[in-house]
Every structure is written in structure tokens, then in C-alpha cells.
Design a protein around this motif. Structure first.
Motif, PDB file in Angstrom:
ATOM      1  N   UNK A 196     -28.261 -63.613  -8.425  1.00 56.50           N
ATOM      2  CA  UNK A 196     -29.113 -62.939  -9.409  1.00 56.50           C
ATOM      3  C   UNK A 196     -30.104 -62.010  -8.718  1.00 56.50           C
ATOM      4  N   UNK A 197     -30.762 -62.494  -7.682  1.00 60.68           N
ATOM      5  CA  UNK A 197     -31.766 -61.677  -6.995  1.00 60.68           C
ATOM      6  C   UNK A 197     -31.134 -60.470  -6.300  1.00 60.68           C
ATOM      7  N   UNK A 198     -29.953 -60.662  -5.733  1.00 57.65           N
ATOM      8  CA  UNK A 198     -29.262 -59.532  -5.091  1.00 57.65           C
ATOM      9  C   UNK A 198     -28.911 -58.466  -6.116  1.00 57.65           C
TER      10      UNK A 198
ATOM     11  N   UNK B 152     -20.979 -54.809 -14.527  1.00 57.11           N
ATOM     12  CA  UNK B 152     -21.060 -54.842 -13.065  1.00 57.11           C
ATOM     13  C   UNK B 152     -20.061 -55.873 -12.539  1.00 57.11           C
ATOM     14  N   UNK B 153     -18.801 -55.492 -12.623  1.00 62.46           N
ATOM     15  CA  UNK B 153     -17.691 -56.411 -12.370  1.00 62.46           C
ATOM     16  C   UNK B 153     -17.728 -57.004 -10.965  1.00 62.46           C
ATOM     17  N   UNK B 154     -18.176 -56.243  -9.992  1.00 63.60           N
ATOM     18  CA  UNK B 154     -18.131 -56.710  -8.603  1.00 63.60           C
ATOM     19  C   UNK B 154     -19.007 -57.940  -8.370  1.00 63.60           C
ATOM     20  N   UNK B 155     -20.006 -58.149  -9.211  1.00 66.81           N
ATOM     21  CA  UNK B 155     -20.884 -59.308  -9.056  1.00 66.81           C
ATOM     22  C   UNK B 155     -20.089 -60.604  -9.214  1.00 66.81           C
ATOM     23  N   UNK B 156     -19.079 -60.570 -10.076  1.00 67.03           N
ATOM     24  CA  UNK B 156     -18.243 -61.759 -10.284  1.00 67.03           C
ATOM     25  C   UNK B 156     -17.508 -62.143  -8.998  1.00 67.03           C
ATOM     26  N   UNK B 157     -17.270 -61.191  -8.122  1.00 64.00           N
ATOM     27  CA  UNK B 157     -16.542 -61.465  -6.896  1.00 64.00           C
ATOM     28  C   UNK B 157     -17.403 -61.942  -5.747  1.00 64.00           C
ATOM     29  N   UNK B 158     -18.706 -62.025  -5.932  1.00 65.19           N
ATOM     30  CA  UNK B 158     -19.588 -62.485  -4.853  1.00 65.19           C
ATOM     31  C   UNK B 158     -19.442 -63.995  -4.654  1.00 65.19           C
ATOM     32  N   UNK B 159     -19.702 -64.489  -3.450  1.00 64.39           N
ATOM     33  CA  UNK B 159     -19.649 -65.940  -3.220  1.00 64.39           C
ATOM     34  C   UNK B 159     -20.631 -66.681  -4.114  1.00 64.39           C
TER      35      UNK B 159
END
Length: 258
Positions: free
Chosen positions: A18-20, A236-243
């Protein structure tokens, strides 16, 4: 003005993500769902250190909603629906930010269907729709943002034939969604991207994210006075791919200045 909704699926466990995302995109307002934290365990200091004021309506282990505003504190107008079918569940918060009234919601999942959970979903949706009508009647510029747990059309779900018995795609729920929008609300993402495959949720199982086997269940509805100001919407689809990320991705709109 960028307004976003993000089901964080546990605000403390997903706090680094969330913070990122906040630091990278700097939305003006964020509605959060599924805090899964009691009132005294919300990470208010970390949110404040990131430049956001916050209000929140917590609940131990389940549900929970919050609203963040960059550089200010949302002016709370309501928490919980009028005539809420189960006030013990934290599912709605409402506040004014920079001249816009924003309702943040987490509509019940409703599974298994049929059953008490589905009946509760229908009852909650009915009360939410009644409140939405009152908000429209007020004449205020309003955004209703959150996890609706509804795929409105077949275009909003990967392989819709697999979901015909699910509470997120049940005919009664889809009809309820369209009764809501028929009041005059604009489904912002679909209005600006009428023909695109666009999802906001991907299950953790079966490589759903990698295969883009998703659902569009996070929505931002705008009132008629805001429709001319709606200039962009996206995920912001790429957020779903974060660890260690949520199974939802942040979904947002941009409004031109009044």
C-alpha cells in the motif's frame, strides 16, 4: 483529482505494498476495503507519515473500510448505512474531500448461494441503493467507490459460464447493480473503456493473474454532475503482481477541476 479504491485484503499485512503504491501514484483520495483490523490496530501513523489523513471503520478479523486523503483529513459524514441490516459489520464509510462527497463500500460476498449470506447481500444492496438515491437527491457531487462483489456483465468476468451459480454473478445481484446505476450513476471504468477486457481481481490460485483470468468487481460510480468532469479511469494492474500483494488491484478515476 484522482480517486481510487483498493481492497487491500488485510491492511497491516499488505502495508508495504500500500505504501509503495501511494508513493508511486499519489492518488488524492483512496477508499480501502477489507482492513481485517480492529479500530485500534489501523496503521494510522504509517499512513500519516506517507502524507495522508485517514478515517476508518475497523472490525476484528473481517471487513473494515477506510478513506485516505492526500494532505488533509476526510470530513466524515457517515459510517454504516442507514437501516444497515447488520451494523456490527464494518462495510461503509462516507466523507467529503475537496468538494466531492465520497462513499467507500465493501458489499457482502454473498456465497454460498442460496442461503443466509446471499439474503444478507441482497438486503445490504437494497439499503445501499436507497441511500444512493438520497445522495443523488441532495444534488451533491458524489463518487461511490469500493468492492461491490458484482460482475455486472459477461464482459467483466473470465469464462462467465463458470460463474452462473456464484453470488457475484447471480441474476438478482446483477439486476440490483443495474437498478442502482439506473438512478443516474455512471460506471466510470466501463463508460471510458466500453469494449476493453478490464479486470480488478485475480484469484491466488491456478495462476489466475498470469493468465489474466480475472473479474471486474471494484467499481467507481459517479453522479450526473461529475460525469462531465470524468477524464480518465484505469486499474493499476501491476500492483497485483507485487510480492505479498492483495488479490485486488487499485482501481481509479480522474476528475477534471470544477
Amino acid at each position: 483529482m484522482r480517486i481510487a479504491t483498493f481492497n487491500v485484503n488485510g491492511v497491516n499485512g499488505r502495508l508495504p505494498v500500500l505504501l509503495e503504491w501511494l508513493a508511486t501514484t499519489q492518488p488524492d483520495v483512496v477508499c480501502l476495503q477489507e482492513l481485517k483490523a480492529p479500530q485500534d490496530k489501523f496503521p494510522a501513523q504509517a499512513i500519516e507519515d506517507a502524507g495522508y489523513g485517514a478515517i476508518w471503520h475497523g472490525q476484528k478479523s473481517w471487513n473494515g473500510v477506510a478513506m485516505l486523503a492526500r494532505g488533509t483529513v476526510p470530513v466524515e459524514t457517515r459510517r454504516g448505512l442507514p437501516n444497515d441490516p447488520d451494523p456490527a459489520q464494518s462495510r461503509y464509510i462516507e466523507a467529503a474531500v475537496n468538494g466531492v462527497l465520497i462513499g467507500g463500500l465493501y458489499l457482502p460476498n454473498g456465497n454460498p448461494r442460496p442461503g443466509p449470506k446471499f439474503d444478507y447481500k441482497l438486503a445490504w444492496f437494497e439499503q445501499f441503493t436507497a441511500h444512493a438515491a438520497d445522495l443523488l437527491a441532495s444534488g451533491a457531487p458524489v463518487v461511490l467507490a469500493g468492492d461491490y462483489n458484482v460482475m455486472p456483465t459477461e464482459a467483466d468476468v473470465y469464462k462467465p459460464e463458470r460463474w452462473t451459480e456464484d453470488a457475484l454473478f447471480a441474476p438478482e445481484i446483477r439486476e440490483a447493480f443495474f437498478r442502482l446505476t439506473a438512478q443516474g450513476w455512471t460506471d466510470a471504468l466501463r463508460a471510458l473503456h466500453p469494449d476493453e477486457t478490464i479486470y480488478t481481481f485475480w484469484d491466488y490460485f491456478r495462476n489466475a493473474y498470469e493468465r489474466n483470468a480475472g473479474l471486474r468487481i471494484d467499481h467507481l460510480l459517479v453522479s450526473p454532475s461529475l460525469r462531465p468532469r470524468l477524464k480518465a479511469a484505469g486499474v493499476d494492474r501491476s500492483v497485483r503482481g507485487l510480492p505479498k500483494s492483495s488479490d485486488h488491484a487499485p482501481t481509479w478515476i480522474e476528475l477534471a477541476d470544477a
